[in-house]
Scaffold this active site. Structure first.
Site, PDB file in Angstrom:
ATOM      1  N   ASP A  68     103.292  83.647 -86.280  1.00  0.00           N
ATOM      2  CA  ASP A  68     103.445  84.428 -85.047  1.00  0.00           C
ATOM      3  C   ASP A  68     104.179  85.731 -85.391  1.00  0.00           C
ATOM      4  OD1 ASP A  68     103.704  85.248 -82.440  1.00  0.00           O
ATOM      5  OD2 ASP A  68     105.366  83.883 -81.977  1.00  0.00           O
ATOM      6  N   ASN A  70     104.699  88.303 -82.704  1.00  0.00           N
ATOM      7  CA  ASN A  70     105.325  88.921 -81.516  1.00  0.00           C
ATOM      8  C   ASN A  70     106.132  87.919 -80.700  1.00  0.00           C
ATOM      9  OD1 ASN A  70     103.187  87.456 -80.623  1.00  0.00           O
ATOM     10  ND2 ASN A  70     102.364  89.019 -79.260  1.00  0.00           N
ATOM     11  N   ASP A  72     105.638  85.061 -79.278  1.00  0.00           N
ATOM     12  CA  ASP A  72     105.196  84.350 -78.073  1.00  0.00           C
ATOM     13  C   ASP A  72     104.844  82.893 -78.409  1.00  0.00           C
ATOM     14  OD1 ASP A  72     102.881  84.663 -79.490  1.00  0.00           O
ATOM     15  OD2 ASP A  72     101.720  85.558 -77.864  1.00  0.00           O
ATOM     16  N   ASP A  76      99.042  84.922 -84.824  1.00  0.00           N
ATOM     17  CA  ASP A  76      98.189  86.068 -84.498  1.00  0.00           C
ATOM     18  C   ASP A  76      97.791  86.835 -85.763  1.00  0.00           C
ATOM     19  OD1 ASP A  76     100.582  87.594 -85.051  1.00  0.00           O
ATOM     20  OD2 ASP A  76     101.260  86.991 -83.053  1.00  0.00           O
ATOM     21  N   ASP A 145      84.620  83.229 -88.459  1.00  0.00           N
ATOM     22  CA  ASP A 145      83.913  82.054 -87.963  1.00  0.00           C
ATOM     23  C   ASP A 145      82.784  82.539 -87.062  1.00  0.00           C
ATOM     24  OD1 ASP A 145      83.589  79.206 -87.215  1.00  0.00           O
ATOM     25  OD2 ASP A 145      85.647  79.077 -87.961  1.00  0.00           O
ATOM     26  N   ASP A 246      79.635  77.787 -87.715  1.00  0.00           N
ATOM     27  CA  ASP A 246      80.061  76.591 -86.987  1.00  0.00           C
ATOM     28  C   ASP A 246      78.891  75.787 -86.429  1.00  0.00           C
ATOM     29  OD1 ASP A 246      82.435  75.271 -85.576  1.00  0.00           O
ATOM     30  OD2 ASP A 246      81.114  75.702 -83.888  1.00  0.00           O
ATOM     31  N   GLU A 303      78.587  74.824 -91.789  1.00  0.00           N
ATOM     32  CA  GLU A 303      79.038  73.468 -91.460  1.00  0.00           C
ATOM     33  C   GLU A 303      77.801  72.633 -91.134  1.00  0.00           C
ATOM     34  OE1 GLU A 303      82.217  71.344 -88.438  1.00  0.00           O
ATOM     35  OE2 GLU A 303      80.874  72.840 -87.640  1.00  0.00           O
ATOM     36  N   ASP A 376      89.735  70.139 -88.615  1.00  0.00           N
ATOM     37  CA  ASP A 376      89.067  69.065 -87.873  1.00  0.00           C
ATOM     38  C   ASP A 376      89.401  67.680 -88.393  1.00  0.00           C
ATOM     39  OD1 ASP A 376      87.699  70.715 -86.096  1.00  0.00           O
ATOM     40  OD2 ASP A 376      85.988  70.968 -87.435  1.00  0.00           O
TER      41      ASP A 376
END
Ligand code: GLC
Ligand code: CA
Length: 606
Positions: A68, A70, A72, A76, A145, A246, A303, A376
């Site tokens: 992170d 920022n 929150d 990011d 992705d 994906d 995938e 996953d």
């Protein structure tokens, strides 16, 4: 340039490895191409044209949980940029970033409502451009992705489809009239419950193989396909290195069959054979490739579960649909859950046999992407090792199992420091709609809440989505604010900072594993060498040889907590060893508990 001579049928032929392609100099006059190909295949060398992506070593980032910036509590893109030096030092040269597009986050980004924009939660398109540029400066290719089996239910196409199911955008999705208020068939969603959701009171239903926030796209519609190609090309124009693709095995569905046999009291059943690798999918895959990837010579990693050996050429051969695919042959093995519960040694041997069989089928024809973890699945130490067996030696032998196989190795964030999962006391501590769907199905099947939670704790994919453990500071150095998903309480002892300071740590060993994979003295063999299983009947060893042009590199891993002896003599130079000391007995290796070594075999006499 590496030159080598190989004996074949008493005749000597010479093979030279040049920068661009392997050139065969001993071509017999009048030999047709098909015969020539067969001729090549018998050699201990792969007849592959060299491609820029053959030497990639990947690292997968799950952006919500990586870093992170920022405060929150959510990872990011600027956070990823901040950690590029770390990634460069680790030694990887490709980054796969899980979806960062605009999304309601029903499936944490795999539900996209705008393919062209970065979600504000992750930053801006400019941040992404900066990431790509700064990564490139460090020799790292970024791949994104690509989620094109479905969109978000908040995508404008779908909103329009709901307004007018018979209109243009209704044709973009798989929408059918129900029968007397019931869904068109009884397929179970991969994330639990019915795969159909009613569109208001209209009498229409839409298909969603995943959450109901992810309506499946209708690939039979050419207009839709064209729009997708345009979007894909837009990203390739921007300079990304390619895509991880994906759920692409599901784009073709066969709805003609009606209901499938029910597998639970709710009357729903598994319709997989009507929506995975369906006949006719090939035409779409070929068209997709020709209209997009091929034009940019980009890297594609798909995938696709369950490609039979006989279809490997079509998928990952020189002219295959993709550069590479993930092979799933070890994914359903979990020591804590299912058929292998408590049978660790047998399970690892079973995985060995499956992986080796796939290597034999694949080597020389194309590339698998080899991996042990992703977002996953539960973490690899938890799947492969009992808690009491988890120590430096057992954890450090794990990457040696797969890094030197033929194919492209991939690391998942946190794997390099041995992150693990942890049990939750209640379902409220989980955050993934898929987890709740599966939990509800367990209860529906008659499990008690306690038993269902136990099964969830043992097997759920969310274990790999806890924040990356950077340091012993509060919130593991991931953020100054409370993270969106709780950190593993074990972070004060398992974190990057601590392992960086300890040269005997898993992280430092992992760097050595990667460095050896990319060492220019051996890289050609790792990439293009043949694969031979060694001591296949051993009940303790995972061993194989990779060889090319006279260089023979051998891997010996003891899969058990007991000493293991090799059957045959081993001579050569040790290139990697997780103990730093290797015992031998009459020329045979005596491997300690979980010992893993890579040996460059001594020069062979001609
Ligand atoms: C893929 C992703 C998974 C996602 C699903 C639906 O399997 O890896 O995380 O939930 O597709 O997009
Ligand atoms: Ca943030």
């Amino acid at each position: 340039m590496v030159g080598a001579c190989i004996r074949q049928k008493k005749r000597k032929v010479c093979v030279f490895l040049q920068k661009e392609r392997l050139v065969f100099l001993g071509r017999k006059k009048g030999c047709d191409t098909a015969r020539q190909e067969r001729f090549w295949k018998r050699e201990d060398i792969c007849d592959m044209r060299k491609k820029w992506w053959h030497d990639l070593v990947g690292y997968q980032i799950y952006p919500k949980s990586f870093q992170d910036s920022n405060e929150d509590g959510i990872g990011d893109i600027p956070g990823i940029i901040r950690r590029l030096d770390y990634l460069q030092e680790l030694g990887i040269n490709m980054l796969w970033v899980c979806p960062v597009y605009r999304s309601p986050m029903m499936d944490h980004g795999y539900d996209i409502s705008d393919y062209t924009q970065v979600d504000p939660m992750f930053g801006t398109n400019r941040d992404l451009e900066e990431l790509i540029r700064k990564a490139k400066e460090r020799g790292i290719t970024v791949i994104m992705d690509l989620v094109i089996n479905h969109t978000s239910s908040e995508h404008p196409w779908f909103l329009e489809a709901c307004r007018d199911p018979e209109g243009k955008y209704g044709q973009y999705y798989i929408i059918r009239k129900g029968k007397e208020g019931q869904p068109p068939n009884n397929w179970r969603s991969l994330f639990g419950g019915s795969a159909w959701e009613p569109i208001g009171e209209s009498g229409y239903f839409y298909l969603h193989l995943f959450t109901k926030g992810q309506p499946d796209l209708n690939w039979d519609n050419e207009a839709l396909r064209r729009e997708l190609y345009q979007m894909i090309n837009g990203w390739l124009e921007m300079g990304i290195g390619g895509f991880r693709i994906d759920a692409i095995a599901h784009i073709k569905k066969d709805l003609s069959g009606g209901n499938v046999p029910a597998d639970g009291p709710d009357g729903l059943g598994n319709g997989m054979r009507f929506f995975r690798n369906m006949e006719g999918i090939e035409a779409y895959l070929q068209e997709l490739k020709e209209n997009t990837f091929q034009r940019y010579d980009c890297f594609t990693l798909a995938e696709v579960d369950d490609i039979p050996d006989s279809r490997l050429d079509a998928y990952i051969g020189e002219d295959g649909y993709y550069c590479t695919v993930f092979d799933f042959c070890h994914c359903h093995h979990n020591l804590r859950d299912g058929e292998w519960e408590g049978r660790g040694e047998e399970m690892l041997l079973d995985i060995r046999d499956r992986v080796f069989a796939r290597q034999k089928a694949m080597c020389g024809r194309g590339f698998f992407c080899n991996y042990q973890e992703n977002h996953d699945m539960t973490r690899i130490p938890d799947r492969f090792l009992k808690k009491e067996d988890q120590n430096f030696y057992s954890m450090s032998m794990l990457p040696v199992l797969y890094f030197y196989l033929a194919g492209i190795p991939m690391v998942y964030q946190g794997q390099e420091i041995g992150m693990t999962g942890f049990d939750r006391n209640s379902m409220e501590e989980y955050a993934d709609p898929a987890t709740f769907g599966i939990y509800r199905d367990y209860l529906m099947q008659g499990m008690t809440e306690e038993a269902a939670l136990h099964k969830i704790n043992a097997s759920i994919r969310e274990h790999s989505r806890t924040p990356m453990q950077w340091s012993g500071e509060k919130y593991a150095g991931f953020s100054q604010s409370e993270p969106w998903f709780a950190c593993n309480p074990g972070y004060p002892s398992c974190n990057v900072e601590r392992q960086q300071a300890d040269e005997n740590s898993l992280l430092c060993f992992f760097k050595k594993v990667i460095a050896l994979r990319r060492n220019s003295d051996y890289q050609e063999t790792w990439i293009y060498g043949s694969f031979t299983a060694l001591e296949e009947d051993s009940a303790q060893l995972w061993s194989f040889e990779r060889s090319l042009a006279g260089q023979r590199l051998q891997i010996f891993v003891n899969l058990t907590g007991r000493e293991a002896l090799t059957k045959s003599e081993v001579h050569g130079t040790v290139l990697l060893d997780n103990y730093g000391e290797l015992a031998e007995a009459d020329g045979r290796l005596a491997l300690k508990a979980w010992q893993a070594v890579v040996v460059k075999a001594g020069e062979q006499q001609e």
